[in-house]
Design an enzyme around this catalytic site. Structure first.
Site, mmCIF file in Angstrom:
data_model
loop_
_atom_site.group_PDB
_atom_site.id
_atom_site.type_symbol
_atom_site.label_atom_id
_atom_site.label_comp_id
_atom_site.label_asym_id
_atom_site.label_seq_id
_atom_site.Cartn_x
_atom_site.Cartn_y
_atom_site.Cartn_z
ATOM 1 N N HIS A 118 -5.807 -3.203 -2.605
ATOM 2 C CA HIS A 118 -5.545 -2.246 -3.681
ATOM 3 C C HIS A 118 -5.609 -2.886 -5.070
ATOM 4 C CE1 HIS A 118 -4.415 0.719 -0.679
ATOM 5 N NE2 HIS A 118 -3.788 -0.258 -0.076
ATOM 6 N N SER A 147 0.796 -1.227 0.000
ATOM 7 C CA SER A 147 0.000 0.000 0.000
ATOM 8 C C SER A 147 0.831 1.280 0.000
ATOM 9 C CB SER A 147 -0.983 -0.004 1.163
ATOM 10 O OG SER A 147 -0.346 -0.343 2.369
ATOM 11 N N LYS A 178 -12.397 0.874 -1.210
ATOM 12 C CA LYS A 178 -11.405 1.501 -2.084
ATOM 13 C C LYS A 178 -11.983 1.531 -3.502
ATOM 14 C CE LYS A 178 -7.794 0.865 1.223
ATOM 15 N NZ LYS A 178 -7.044 -0.092 1.999
HETATM 16 C C1 LIG Z 1 -7.036 -0.307 3.501
HETATM 17 C C2 LIG Z 1 -6.392 -1.612 3.737
HETATM 18 C C3 LIG Z 1 -6.946 -2.527 4.638
HETATM 19 C C4 LIG Z 1 -8.104 -2.180 5.538
HETATM 20 O O1 LIG Z 1 -9.293 -2.093 4.846
HETATM 21 P P1 LIG Z 1 -10.430 -1.157 5.425
HETATM 22 O O2 LIG Z 1 -11.657 -1.615 4.738
HETATM 23 O O3 LIG Z 1 -10.039 0.244 5.081
HETATM 24 O O4 LIG Z 1 -10.472 -1.379 6.907
HETATM 25 C C5 LIG Z 1 -6.370 -3.780 4.734
HETATM 26 N N1 LIG Z 1 -5.282 -4.102 4.017
HETATM 27 C C6 LIG Z 1 -4.696 -3.235 3.178
HETATM 28 C C7 LIG Z 1 -3.495 -3.647 2.405
HETATM 29 C C8 LIG Z 1 -5.236 -1.954 3.012
HETATM 30 O O5 LIG Z 1 -4.647 -1.084 2.202
#
Ligand SMILES: *Cc1c(COP(=O)(O)O)cnc(C)c1O
Length: 393
Positions: free
Chosen positions: A211, A183, A242
């Site tokens: 992602h 990320s 996302k």
């Molecule tokens: C954003 C993210 C999460 C958490 O997801 P949310 O729905 O925002 O709690 C988990 N793993 C990764 C790699 C992320 O980027």
């Protein structure tokens, strides 16, 4: 009071090290053009990679969902909070991911953070070992902490080190856990090689595709589709706040794995189910992701990534190689990264500076994220500003 004084002293230290964080307040929907703290800005910071967070069809579905199911679920899934909308969403997600899994079933969670806690604590029992990639997301790290399993951290991308650890392990259950797209760096884990290792050593491969889901692969099925992977050893976690633009997350895996989570995963069992309207909105979002419009949005995003790649001319700052929507520019010192973000902000460009502990010390960076809803002209404006800023420094 001594307790307060202690906290205040630690907060002052954060400030002195340029590590204090602050929130900006948006007065408009998530989009390239946003109003933040009363100012109009061009934003390159959201994870709304396909531009679905404010998509009229998704917003309308959310409204419709509230009409059908009300505002809240009222209880946890196992008591009375599991609605038709949740059930339909899970069926649709399982079908969507079916080319990559065996006897798939999907389970919807309130957040990806909780999905990871649930997954790792339920599969990582006392007789298990979790092999965790060193750059994994905080939610996976916290999932490892919650699990009773022994945890072995393997160095970033180091297949040989992982293989040694797997070969040496006599645990009855083994889980290899990795982000698909990292990320803060934007690079992709070597999933085909990791899966081969897992199959050879009879281990689960847990893939956090926060992602990748919606973005990677021809149809947006994410990292598994990107690499053309399919295996009963795969346990897939995709987030829905996302690229899917709404909120929550899901785990898709063999139906036996999912049933185990329903029976045993405490972060799933002991929390109120997400609002059914969110699940209803996600049905609309999934239709877009899986359809022609999703294809067009993924094509636009790929084009913008190519444009940034071709036009950014950096000498001292370092762009990390990334084909994904995450395009980090490593600057190094915390204060220089903050100054760069502030200079961009003064020009109306919102790009976040990412500092330790989110990234290793000495690698503070600007984290540019692109979205299919950006235009080529907006990306050109960012590139001009970045090129000029680095040259002036
Ligand atoms: C954003 C993210 C999460 C958490 O997801 P949310 O729905 O925002 O709690 C988990 N793993 C990764 C790699 C992320 O980027």
């Amino acid at each position: 009071m001594k307790l307060l004084d202690d906290l205040q002293r630690q907060l002052d230290q954060l400030q002195a090290q340029s590590l204090q964080r602050r929130r900006r307040t948006a007065d408009s929907p998530c989009a390239p053009r946003v109003t933040v703290d009363g100012r109009d800005m061009l934003a390159f910071c959201s994870n709304d990679y396909l531009g679905l967070a404010a998509h009229p069809q998704v917003v309308e579905a959310l409204r419709e969902g509230a009409g059908l199911y009300g505002a809240g679920s009222g209880a946890s899934h196992l008591v009375s909070g599991h609605s038709r909308a949740h059930a339909e969403l899970e069926d649709k997600l399982a079908q969507f991911m079916a080319p990559h899994l065996q006897q798939p079933r999907a389970l919807y969670f309130c957040t990806g953070y909780m999905a990871n806690l649930a997954l790792l604590s339920a599969l990582g029992g006392a007789d298990a070992v979790i092999f965790s990639e060193s750059l994994n997301h905080a939610s996976l790290i916290d999932g490892c902490r919650l699990a009773r399993a022994q945890v072995e951290v393997y160095p970033h991308g180091d297949l040989a080190a992982l293989e040694k650890l797997l070969a040496a392990s006599t645990a009855t259950a083994k889980l290899v856990v990795t982000d698909s797209v990292f990320s803060m760096d934007g690079n992709i884990a070597p999933l085909p090689q990791l899966l081969a290792l897992c199959e050879r050593h009879d281990a689960w491969l847990v893939v956090d595709d926060a992602h990748g889901f919606g973005v990677l692969g021809e149809h947006g099925r994410g990292a598994l589709e990107h690499f053309g992977l399919s295996s009963p050893n795969l346990v897939y976690m995709g987030t829905l706040g996302k690229a899917a633009g709404v909120g929550g997350a899901f785990v898709a895996a063999h139906e036996t794995v999912i049933e185990w989570l329903v029976q045993r995963a405490r972060p799933y069992i002991y929390t109120t189910a997400a609002a059914p309207a969110l699940a209803h909105a996600l049905l609309a979002s999934l239709d877009i992701i899986a359809g022609r419009e999703g294809d067009a949005r993924r094509t636009q995003l790929r084009m913008l990534v190519g444009q940034l790649d071709a036009d950014l001319q950096l000498a001292r700052w370092r762009r990390l190689p990334s084909i994904t929507a995450i395009q980090p520019i490593v600057i190094g010192a915390n204060q220089e990264a903050l100054d760069a973000a502030a200079a961009l902000y003064a020009q109306g460009l919102w790009v976040p500076a990412i500092r330790p502990p989110t990234v290793p010390a000495g690698t503070a960076r600007l984290r540019v994220t692109l979205s299919a809803s950006h235009t080529a002209e907006q990306v050109a404006q960012l590139v001009r500003a970045l090129n000029a800023l680095e040259a002036a420094n």
